[in-house]
Scaffold this motif. Sequence first.
Motif, mmCIF file in Angstrom:
data_model
loop_
_atom_site.group_PDB
_atom_site.id
_atom_site.type_symbol
_atom_site.label_atom_id
_atom_site.label_comp_id
_atom_site.label_asym_id
_atom_site.label_seq_id
_atom_site.Cartn_x
_atom_site.Cartn_y
_atom_site.Cartn_z
ATOM 1 N N ALA A 564 0.835 -1.211 0.000
ATOM 2 C CA ALA A 564 0.000 0.000 0.000
ATOM 3 C C ALA A 564 0.864 1.254 0.000
ATOM 4 O O ALA A 564 0.564 2.238 -0.707
ATOM 5 N N GLN A 565 1.945 1.212 0.785
ATOM 6 C CA GLN A 565 2.839 2.365 0.828
ATOM 7 C C GLN A 565 3.513 2.577 -0.527
ATOM 8 O O GLN A 565 3.610 3.721 -1.010
ATOM 9 N N GLU A 566 3.963 1.475 -1.113
ATOM 10 C CA GLU A 566 4.594 1.606 -2.429
ATOM 11 C C GLU A 566 3.597 2.100 -3.465
ATOM 12 O O GLU A 566 3.949 2.903 -4.351
ATOM 13 N N LYS A 567 2.346 1.647 -3.364
ATOM 14 C CA LYS A 567 1.324 2.104 -4.306
ATOM 15 C C LYS A 567 1.052 3.595 -4.140
ATOM 16 O O LYS A 567 0.906 4.331 -5.136
ATOM 17 N N GLU A 568 0.986 4.051 -2.869
ATOM 18 C CA GLU A 568 0.748 5.477 -2.612
ATOM 19 C C GLU A 568 1.907 6.319 -3.137
ATOM 20 O O GLU A 568 1.699 7.381 -3.754
ATOM 21 N N GLU A 571 1.670 6.556 -6.830
ATOM 22 C CA GLU A 571 0.640 7.501 -7.267
ATOM 23 C C GLU A 571 1.109 8.940 -7.115
ATOM 24 O O GLU A 571 0.880 9.790 -7.997
ATOM 25 N N GLN A 572 1.784 9.217 -5.993
ATOM 26 C CA GLN A 572 2.318 10.570 -5.804
ATOM 27 C C GLN A 572 3.346 10.912 -6.871
ATOM 28 O O GLN A 572 3.356 12.040 -7.402
ATOM 29 N N ASN A 573 4.198 9.946 -7.165
ATOM 30 C CA ASN A 573 5.205 10.190 -8.205
ATOM 31 C C ASN A 573 4.546 10.424 -9.558
ATOM 32 O O ASN A 573 4.995 11.282 -10.339
ATOM 33 N N ARG A 574 3.456 9.660 -9.808
ATOM 34 C CA ARG A 574 2.760 9.853 -11.090
ATOM 35 C C ARG A 574 2.147 11.245 -11.178
ATOM 36 O O ARG A 574 2.265 11.931 -12.217
#
Length: 686
Positions: A564-568, A571-574
């Motif tokens: 979940a942290q990596e996904k967040e 998303e922020q990087n995107r």
Amino acid sequence: MASESGESNMDREMILADFQACTGIDNIAEAITLLELNNWDLVAAINGVIPQENGILQSNFSSEASQAGMFGPPSQSEAADAAAGGAVPTPSSSSLSSSPPSSSTSAFCPVNSASSASSSSSSSSRQIVERQPRMLNFRVEYRQRTVDLVLEEGSTVGEIKTILETELAVPVSKMQLKGWKSGDVSDTTVMRSLHLPKNNSLYVLTPEIASTAGTSTSKNSGLQESLNQNFLLVISHREAQRDYSLNFPGSKTIQEVKRNVSDLTNIPVRHQQWDGWPASASDDSMTLAVSGITFPCHHLSVCRRSSAANSQEPTEECADVHMVSDSDADDFEDASEFGVDDSEMFGLGSSTCRKAPMMPENSENEADALLHFSAEFSSRYGETHPMFFIGTLEAASQEAFYGKARDRKLLAIYLHNDDSVLSNVFCSQMMCADSIVAYLSQNFITWAWDVTKEANKARLLTMCTRHFGSVVTQTIRTYKTDQFPLLLIVMGKRTSNEVLNVIQGNTTVDELMMRLMGAMEIFTAQQLEDIKDEDEREIRETVKREQDEAYRVSLEADRKKREAQEKEEAEQNRLERKRKEQEDEKEAIRLSLEHSLPIEPDEDSAEQISKLRVRTPSGEFLERRFLSSCKLQVLFDFVASKGFPFEEFKLLTTFPRKNITQLDPGADLLEAKLFPQETLFLEAKE
């Protein structure tokens, strides 16, 4: 040198003669092998065959009569002590004790009732205590087969090959036994000298025997596979209203099946009427694999063919007996000693037919031999008898010893000999007694073997050596024919199997029951310890499983949290990349507009100039001079080049308030009344 060699040979011949006289081993090759294992030390070799305690416990017969069942045949003990140079006390005679054997009873010293009744009660006797040899476990692999062996540490490599020759059908001369940690060893090497661990893995190479795998066609491979499969035949005997579930290999012929069923049902093959055979099974010489029966289970029914001719042929059933008993007529003379007549003892009655052997000679399949034994036993002594285990001795040991501790049982090995006058009395009065049958069925796995034929006896000794060691084998070998039948009570232990008692045929029902109950007491005490250890081990394993499960759940939660942290973060990087791309795009548009603006006119230009001030939302002012003939689009481009694009902001006049961005971009500043000067302000669009 020649004289010394002659004297050495003469000494060895004397040692060999003394050794054979002490142990009763007639086979010279076997005796020489045992002496060579002990470097021709006579006492050590005798002790290896007849294990003894270093000390001899003396006791008066009058106070130790209840322990009479602990003493072995006196001839062996006397011979062993004579060879060792010790004095030999003569064992006292007594009637068989009815007390149960204690835990100190020698595992391999059976009751001996043949001693003289004239010995006085003051005579001393001794107790021989067994020394447990170190046993080694071997797992031997050969092509697609695996053979498990258990041998004493004092055995030789050649003995392993001899056993493998029987199991694998590979001649010793063509066998190479590999996997020794010390490299290749000779057949005479004693395994004790190799310092082997408890468990060992070996493999067999046969370079002179080519493997046939891959050379046969698919059709032959399929047929071979069918021949090796086991078919379960559920046969219903209609007259007796009884079902038999029998396992047969695919290589068995229909004729052989019918003969086995004849032994079970007492219906001769020629009088059998069958239902259930497929139409393709037209020839009794066909094997089950090609007969067309259903795999893995096929149902059949059999009954006696109704024919008037059957009653006219009272003696034809004798023709179906393929083997006959070797009992001598002299056996009849001893029948009166036991209170039974000849017809009861030998099961002959008024019939003139000789009885079939309990077990066929040289049977290739142990299960088939035991199936024949069970059927013949029922035929002679009736259906009330212990349920004999149908399978190998190894399978019986697995069933009795290697399940859960609560399910383990003692193993009772019944050894039958038709040449003994005691066999029929023991079977009919002891083995078929309701109390004995019930007690054996509840607490024992009963396995049987017939040692009437020498070939069957040799095969039994090989099996006993493999599973229990040479001490048990030598103990069985010492018993004479008239001491049979024997009932060996075996208990499984953690390291090796132990023979608790050897019961001879000259006993009574009460004494037999007491001996069984005594063995059961020893077994129960051991079983309680095993159950306790097993429960503690299961508790430890349960705790470990729970800990492992909690650890797994924790790892799974950490993994999901990390995902979940990596996904967040992704998303922020995107979003950050998208925002940056938009800013870069806006910057590129701004620069493009900035470069496309016309040059700002000078204040002293001859043309009409409009001076405009634009107030940004932050309060700053943007000032620039424009030709009055410039289009509004130029003004919009100027404002956009400063970071306020036309799509996001609107340009308003101060008074009267008017939205310039709504005017025609093609109109000039003069037409928009933005001449000669004007102050405008920017406001973000809603």
